[in-house]
Motif scaffolding. Structure first.
Motif: not given
Length: 150
Positions: A67, A71-72
């Motif tokens: 995750l 997200q990055r």
């Protein structure tokens, strides 16, 4: 072109093909387009334009998915845009397959139109409903399921 422009362009390139599948079913041009991989090519071009500049982050996110890595990636304009363009291309591929299957099964366009719209917006839901409909029709007609997608 900016990431924002490319992001918008991804759907704009696919929209005319979706319009044909939904609004002009059974027409010769629609059937030919639904059978061709070419409608996805411009969207894949947008994907490449967005993905290449962020390829190290994209590769990190998909080769070891977690995750935080996604997200990055999504925090990068090109990363979010690349994922969006990939989604648009995949949804169009699914829509073309659903259109062809529906034509083969004789599913009425007034049933398929809403399913295709749902597939544009929430592809897993649209595809799941289509697969249920397809399975029910094949069960009742005795047709063997073909490979998904054929």
């Amino acid at each position: 072109m900016t990431d924002r422009t490319l992001f918008s362009l991804a759907f704009a390139l696919a929209a005319p093909f979706w319009a044909l599948l939904i609004l002009a079913p059974g027409r010769r041009w629609t059937d030919r387009i639904a059978a061709s991989p070419l409608p996805m090519v411009p969207v894949i071009g947008v994907y490449l334009a967005l993905a290449i500049p962020v390829f190290p982050q994209l590769w990190a996110a998909v080769s070891h998915p977690d995750l935080a890595g996604f997200q990055r990636l999504l925090a990068l304009g090109g990363g979010a845009g690349a994922i969006w363009a990939q989604l648009i291309a995949w949804d169009l591929f699914l829509g073309q397959w659903m259109y062809r299957e529906a034509r083969d099964l004789g599913i009425h366009p007034l049933v398929m139109g809403p399913l295709l719209v749902l597939t544009i917006l929430l592809s897993p839901v649209g595809v799941l409903l289509f697969l249920c409909l397809r399975g029910t029709l094949r069960h009742h007609t005795g047709q063997r399921p073909s490979a998904i997608p054929n």
